[in-house]
Design a protein around this motif. Structure first.
Motif, short mmCIF file in Angstrom:
data_model
loop_
_atom_site.label_atom_id
_atom_site.label_comp_id
_atom_site.label_asym_id
_atom_site.label_seq_id
_atom_site.Cartn_x
_atom_site.Cartn_y
_atom_site.Cartn_z
N ALA A 109 16.32 -13.85 34.03
CA ALA A 109 16.20 -14.16 35.61
C ALA A 109 15.19 -15.13 35.86
O ALA A 109 15.42 -16.12 36.59
N SER A 110 13.77 -14.85 35.29
CA SER A 110 13.00 -15.66 36.04
C SER A 110 12.95 -17.09 35.22
O SER A 110 12.70 -17.97 35.89
N HIS A 111 13.53 -17.09 34.28
CA HIS A 111 13.72 -18.26 33.38
C HIS A 111 14.85 -19.25 34.15
O HIS A 111 14.51 -20.32 34.45
N LEU A 112 15.57 -18.45 34.78
CA LEU A 112 16.74 -19.41 35.42
C LEU A 112 16.09 -19.90 36.62
O LEU A 112 16.42 -21.04 37.16
N LEU A 113 15.40 -18.81 37.44
CA LEU A 113 14.92 -19.54 38.78
C LEU A 113 13.78 -20.46 38.74
O LEU A 113 13.56 -21.30 39.34
N ASN A 114 13.03 -20.16 37.45
CA ASN A 114 12.15 -21.28 37.17
C ASN A 114 12.55 -22.71 36.94
O ASN A 114 12.16 -23.56 37.47
N THR A 115 13.75 -22.59 36.28
CA THR A 115 14.35 -23.86 35.68
C THR A 115 14.96 -24.43 36.97
O THR A 115 14.66 -25.75 37.11
N LEU A 116 15.56 -23.85 37.71
CA LEU A 116 16.09 -24.39 39.05
C LEU A 116 15.01 -24.83 40.00
O LEU A 116 15.09 -26.17 40.46
N TYR A 117 13.75 -23.88 39.95
CA TYR A 117 12.80 -24.40 40.68
C TYR A 117 12.16 -25.93 40.41
O TYR A 117 11.77 -26.83 41.05
N LYS A 118 11.82 -25.89 38.85
CA LYS A 118 11.29 -26.84 38.41
C LYS A 118 12.17 -28.26 38.79
O LYS A 118 11.62 -29.23 38.87
N ALA A 119 13.25 -27.87 38.34
CA ALA A 119 14.37 -29.06 38.56
C ALA A 119 14.23 -29.68 39.95
O ALA A 119 14.44 -30.78 40.31
N ILE A 120 14.10 -28.79 40.90
CA ILE A 120 13.97 -29.30 42.30
C ILE A 120 12.79 -30.12 42.65
O ILE A 120 12.80 -31.03 43.23
N LEU A 121 11.78 -29.29 42.18
CA LEU A 121 10.43 -30.27 42.19
C LEU A 121 10.64 -31.52 41.42
O LEU A 121 10.29 -32.69 42.03
N GLU A 122 11.17 -31.55 40.32
CA GLU A 122 11.28 -32.83 39.56
C GLU A 122 12.07 -33.85 40.41
O GLU A 122 11.75 -35.01 40.56
N TYR A 123 13.27 -33.40 40.85
CA TYR A 123 14.32 -34.25 41.73
C TYR A 123 13.53 -34.57 42.84
O TYR A 123 13.72 -35.75 43.43
N ASP A 124 12.96 -33.88 43.50
CA ASP A 124 12.25 -33.94 44.69
C ASP A 124 11.21 -34.96 44.63
O ASP A 124 10.93 -35.96 45.59
N SER A 125 10.47 -35.09 43.53
CA SER A 125 9.30 -36.16 43.34
C SER A 125 9.77 -37.46 43.03
O SER A 125 9.27 -38.50 43.34
N VAL A 126 11.10 -37.56 42.78
CA VAL A 126 11.99 -38.77 42.68
C VAL A 126 12.03 -39.52 43.71
O VAL A 126 12.01 -40.82 44.09
N GLY A 127 12.21 -38.84 44.92
CA GLY A 127 12.33 -39.24 46.36
C GLY A 127 13.79 -39.56 46.81
O GLY A 127 14.55 -38.73 46.48
N GLU A 128 14.05 -40.30 47.45
CA GLU A 128 15.32 -40.54 48.24
C GLU A 128 16.25 -40.62 47.31
O GLU A 128 17.49 -40.13 47.85
#
Lengths: 1028, 90
Positions: A437-456
């Motif tokens: 569970a925590s791995h899945l949530l972490n993966t999602l979370y990290k993915a969001i941060l990762e894509y979020d940092s790409v910007g628009e």
């Protein structure tokens, strides 16, 4: 009855005519020759007589032609042009054709026939004669022949009923009796060689080819999709344009250029087929023709070709789609598996779910599945839309248009798959649920941060991932909510990072420390560590080692402590309130309450909506920005002019800079939708900011609420503060008068060398002292004595060792005042007792005691030794006086020392630290903090009372002095006779050494500034030194 | 043989054309009747007489069909109906 033979005298011509007349009557009336009642004969005779004896003129060709012309005009007038043209053409043609028995054309017979037809005609302009059977006939002939040619040898039986020639409608009766129309046979005679036809008939005797049959076939072919999937698809017709035959051209080229090239047998499909199969593939259909599914892999069929693309080109396009199809399939499989209607052949490890079989569903995966499912529903809707437009044929739809249209979706699929494979598929099979569970949530979370940092560029992706994450996090938040609001950690599948230890009851002293286990998952090493809750909760996030950066569910990390505290507090509080009992109130309150997840969603929505609004405002803002930019520019220019710089560009840039700074704050708060992503620092933090503003405050609020409640309850209903005060009163001797009564009684006993170690005596003394002023505490207090090893006992200062005061703290206050705390309290208590003892012993010494003790032995020995001593008397008394004086001096020095120490400890340390502690207790937010404060307080006083191992040498020195004091008082009481000058000198020097040592050490410490509280002690001891 | 076949074709075409004309004029003749009529006309039968005969025969047949139907349905009153029919035809 056979027809009567014609009379013998009739000529051949007459016989033939008679036969024809019979046939005519038969044909028109439908009567047989053997008709009863003689009706046929009557009709026959009527006909014959009419033919012979009539009043009509002979046929006039002119008249007939005129009539024909008249009809033509009539048709023209009736604007039946088609009919008129046919009419004219047909009549002319007829007149120029031979008759069966007349070779010539335009004979009287021709006109007679026309005249007959004209006489029989029945309002020709009113009939529907729209078809042109001659022309159609020709087409039909060809079609028919083609059909026959192609279907040769096919054993398909079309019954005679299928026959429906257009022009036989008027004579159905005849039609029934006549299965083969003359038209057909005519055509067969025309086009097919006689022998072949015969052969045909022999082979398929039942087959009767009808004109209408190819019609039905072509209708079928037009309306039923060709079975391209069967492999032997019909060669459908398509344009002969070069572009639509690229495949063939390329094939030809390959064939001609490469001698070894072998053309392969390929199935021809249309682009529409390909598009529809693509759509089906993406919507999760498994059985397809073009795309094939082999053991979880989607491959493209190799023998597919469309006419307008080369094989390789088509293949490369389709392979891309196949990859996406596989993603769809994989995700679909996961959905099926979690939903539970999967086949049991789970070969890969992602979901071997032995736990699922045993019971509780794994809610995090279920939530993730649900979010995926919702995504797929919308995706399928889009696909269906496209398919509908294909079916409607309203628009041009090509494969590339479809792919273009689906491009954003496909990109999303890619992201989904990436997240899925790292978050779910790659997890080893026997991982515990909490890790998954925590791995899945972490993966999602990290993915969001990762894509979020790409910007628009990845805004879509972020929003997709964010929605996924929001869905997936739901069970976690629900668990948290349940825990921090109701106090029970409901987590049947053991997926939450904190788990309850079943064996510790709530109303146990260890509840606070040992009830929960925090699973700390290190991302890097992937191994599980069980950290004691005690350690993590008390150490907090600040002390966590940096190597465990990505431990547990990272989004909860900032509030993890709050969650733990709130959860535990809530559980404790529930337990406390259960005893008080007001469940109805809480239930009613609970009904109105919104869950944490709802609150979170609401605030996210409002935050995003706020973003949308500001997006709409941006346009108007932009104009305002422009205006202010101009203004700023002028200001900046003026500023620059002051420095004699003329650079308009610089001015503009400065102006821009100011503006950016001025609305930076607005953008920053604008949320992750409308945030201007020009600034990197903003982008990187938006998601975390969202969480911070949407999730954490709710948790924080709940945390403050329930911890505050708990603190309130503990302080108010369970008198926590009073207990803390009691500890200070008795252990730290703050209740001076009470404890004075207690310890002086012990000291007196010791002084009188009586046994004092008796437990009952000690307890009686204690009860007597405490009972008067603190009756409620007296029952809880008790004292015990343990005999310590005798080696230490030699020194008088250690006589008191082994005295242990104990205070029975009731639950739940014992969570704060634990036995460990009492141990520390006891250590301080013992030290205090020792100091008090030393002080008391010095205090009770009387000068006259010493003087009288000095005189007494002289009085006793006096008469005997008087004469001997007389000469010595003078110096002896001198000596004694000197001795006494030195004793006095020493006593005062010791008193000074002990008093300084006593003052230091009692006022400087215990009192002031106690005040600080009280203040902090007031402000403590949660129980953990309170415990921490208490511990800190204890360790502070422990330190400052020099009880720490590190400063044991100081304590040793002090103990030495105290020991000296006790020895000194003993001697003092024993009287002067027991004294020798040497021993006094030794005491003096010992004291001096210790004193010196202490002063030096303390001074050093004070000079270093590390122990500011020691300053007063050092100064007062120093004062003692100077005097000496 | 070949000329025969050619002739046959020509005749067939004639008949087809004639049948089309017959359809345009809405004569109600079928192919068979038409060919009989053609033969009769070739034999010199007056076309107007022929047409009147055909019309008469058609009329009579219609009437006959009607009475035949009644005869089939009302068998017990056959004689009276038959008489009435005879009266009507006479």
């Amino acid at each position: 009855m056979a027809a009567p033979p014609p009379p013998a005298h009739w000529s051949h011509f007459e016989q033939e005519q008679a036969r024809d007349v019979r046939a005519l009557v038969q044909q028109v009336t439908g009567l047989g020759e053997e008709e009863p009642g003689g009706r046929f004969q009557a009709a026959l005779s009527f006909t014959s007589s009419n033919f012979r004896f009539h009043r009509f003129l002979d046929v006039s060709s002119h008249k007939v032609e005129r009539t024909v012309e008249g009809i033509y005009e009539k048709l023209i007038i009736h604007s039946e042009l088609g009919k008129a043209v046919s009419w004219k053409r047909l009549t002319e043609k007829f007149l120029n054709l031979p008759l069966p028995n007349t070779e010539k054309t335009k004979t009287d017979a021709h006109y007679a026939i026309l005249s007959l037809l004209l006489c029989l005609s029945d309002s020709p302009s009113n009939t529907n004669y729209v078809e042109k059977p001659r022309e159609k006939e020709v087409e039909k002939e060809e079609e028919f022949n083609w059909g026959k040619y192609l279907m040769e040898g096919e054993e398909i039986y079309f019954g005679p009923d299928m026959n429906s020639p257009d022009w036989s409608e008027d004579s159905e009766e005849e039609e029934d009796t006549q299965p083969l129309s003359r038209e057909d046979s005519g055509i067969q005679v025309d086009r097919t060689p006689q022998e072949e036809q015969d052969q045909n008939k022999k082979m398929v005797p039942n087959v009767t080819w009808k004109v209408g049959e190819p019609d039905a076939r072509s209708w079928l072919e037009q309306h039923v999709a060709p079975q391209y999937w069967t492999g032997r698809a019909p060669r459908f017709s398509h344009s002969l344009h070069l572009h639509s035959n690229l495949a063939a051209v390329w094939e030809q080229h390959l064939y001609s250029s490469d001698p070894l090239y072998m053309p392969e047998e390929r199935t021809l499909v249309t682009e529409t087929h390909v598009i529809r199969e693509t759509l089906w593939l993406l919507s999760g259909v498994k059985k397809l023709f073009i795309f094939q599914l082999n053991e979880g892999k989607v491959t493209v069929r190799n023998d597919i070709i469309v006419t307008h693309l080369t094989h390789n080109c088509l293949r490369s396009v389709l392979e891309q789609i196949a990859a996406y199809g596989q993603v769809v399939f994989r995700l679909q499989k996961f959905i099926d598996e979690v939903m539970g209607h999967s086949s049991e052949n789970l070969t890969h490890g992602a979901l071997s779910t032995p736990k699922k079989a045993t019971g509780a569903p794994f809610r995090t995966y279920q939530a993730f599945m649900w979010s995926l499912y919702k995504y797929f529903i919308s995706f399928k809707e889009e696909l269906t839309e496209i398919e509908k437009s294909i079916i409607n044929k309203d628009k041009t739809i090509t494969l590339s248009i479809v792919i273009d249209k689906l491009l954003p979706r496909l990109a999303q699929l890619k992201v989904l798959h990436k997240v899925f494979s790292t978050g779910v598929a790659e997890v080893p099979p026997d991982t515990p649920n909490v890790l998954r569970a925590s791995h899945l949530l972490n993966t999602l979370y990290k993915a969001i941060l990762e894509y979020d940092s790409v910007g628009e560029a990845s805004e879509q992706t972020v929003s997709l991932l964010f929605s996924l994450w929001v869905e997936t996090v739901r069970p976690y938040l629900q668990t948290v909510d349940e825990w921090i609001v109701h106090g029970n950690l409901f987590d049947p599948a053991k997926e939450f990072i904190i788990q309850r230890n079943k064996n510790v009851p709530v109303n146990h002293r260890d509840f606070w420390y040992a009830t929960y286990t925090l699973y700390s998952v290190s991302e890097k090493t992937e191994n599980e560590e069980k950290m004691s809750d005690n350690a993590s909760a008390s150490s907090g996030s600040d002390q966590a080692p940096s190597s465990r950066q990505h431990t547990m569910v990272s989004f909860l990390k900032p509030v993890l402590k709050q969650i733990i505290m709130a959860g535990k507090s809530m559980q404790l509080l529930k337990n406390l309130q259960c005893k008080d009992g007001s469940p109805q109130q809480t239930a009613s309150r609970d009904a109105e309450r919104k869950s944490l997840y709802t609150l979170f969603l609401e605030s996210v929505q409002s935050r995003l909506r706020h973003g949308e609004e500001s997006v709409s405002d941006i346009i108007t803002e932009q104009q305002a920005t422009k205006q202010s930019l101009i203004k700023m520019q002028s200001i900046a220019e003026r500023h620059l002019e002051l420095d004699v710089v003329h650079d308009p560009l610089l001015a503009i840039n400065f102006a821009r800079l100011y503006l950016e700074q001025s609305d930076f704050h607005e953008k920053f708060t604008g949320g992750d939708v409308c945030v201007d992503r020009s600034s990197e620092s903003v982008t990187c933090q938006t998601f975390e900011l969202t969480l911070r503003s949407c999730l954490y405050p709710h948790i924080d609020k709940q945390y403050l609420e329930c911890c505050g409640n708990l603190m309130q309850t503990l302080k108010k209903d369970y008198r926590l503060v009073e207990y803390l005060q009691a500890m200070r009163n008795f252990f730290l001797l703050e209740a001076g008068d009470t404890m004075y009564d207690f310890y002086t009684s012990i000291f007196d006993k010791i002084r009188e060398k009586e046994t004092w170690q008796n437990v009952s005596f000690l307890n009686v003394q204690l009860q007597e002292a405490v009972g008067q002023r603190y009756p409620e505490d007296s029952s809880r207090l008790s004292i015990s004595f343990e005999s310590v090893d005798t080696a230490k006992k030699k020194l008088p200062v250690h006589t008191l060792d082994g005295l242990t005061l104990s205070y029975k703290v009731p639950w739940p206050v014992d969570i704060v005042i634990s036995l460990e705390c009492q141990k520390i309290y006891n250590q301080v208590f013992l030290l205090l007792l020792q100091i008090k003892w030393a002080k008391y012993s010095l205090d009770v010494l009387r000068f006259d005691e010493l003087v009288s003790a000095a005189e007494k032995p002289q009085l006793k020995e006096g008469p005997l030794l008087q004469q001997e001593r007389v000469p010595q008397f003078g110096p002896h008394t001198e000596l004694i006086k000197q001795q006494i004086h030195r004793m006095f001096l020493l006593r005062v020095k010791l008193m000074h020392f002990v008093n300084s120490l006593h003052n230091y400890i009692m006022t400087r340390i215990l009192h002031s630290t106690g005040l600080e502690f009280q203040h902090q207790v007031e402000e403590a937010k949660d129980l953990d903090q309170l415990i921490k404060i208490h511990y800190r307080y204890l360790s502070t006083i422990h330190d400052r009372c020099l009880l720490r191992e590190k400063v044991s040498f100081v304590k040793e020195a002090i103990m030495k002095v105290l020991n000296l004091v006790l020895m000194f008082t003993e001697r003092w009481q024993a009287g002067l006779g027991a004294w020798k000058m040497e021993s006094i000198e030794k005491m003096e020097s010992d004291f001096k050494n210790c004193h010196m040592f202490l002063v030096t050490v303390l001074n050093k410490a004070v000079c270093r500034g590390s122990f500011p509280h020691l300053e007063s002690l050092a100064v007062s001891l120093m004062a003692g030194m100077e005097q000496s | 043989m070949a000329s025969n076949a050619a002739n046959l074709n020509a005749v067939r075409e004639t008949m087809d054309v004639l049948f089309e004309i017959s359809r345009i004029l809405n004569t109600g003749l079928d192919m068979e009747t038409l060919s009989i009529c053609v033969r009769l006309c070739e034999q010199g039968i007056n076309p107007e007489a022929l047409s009147s005969v055909i019309k008469e025969l058609r009329k009579a047949t219609e009437a006959l069909k009607f009475f035949y139907f009644i005869f089939e349905v009302w068998e017990p009153e056959l004689s009276t109906i038959y008489k009435a029919a005879e009266n009507m035809t006479s």
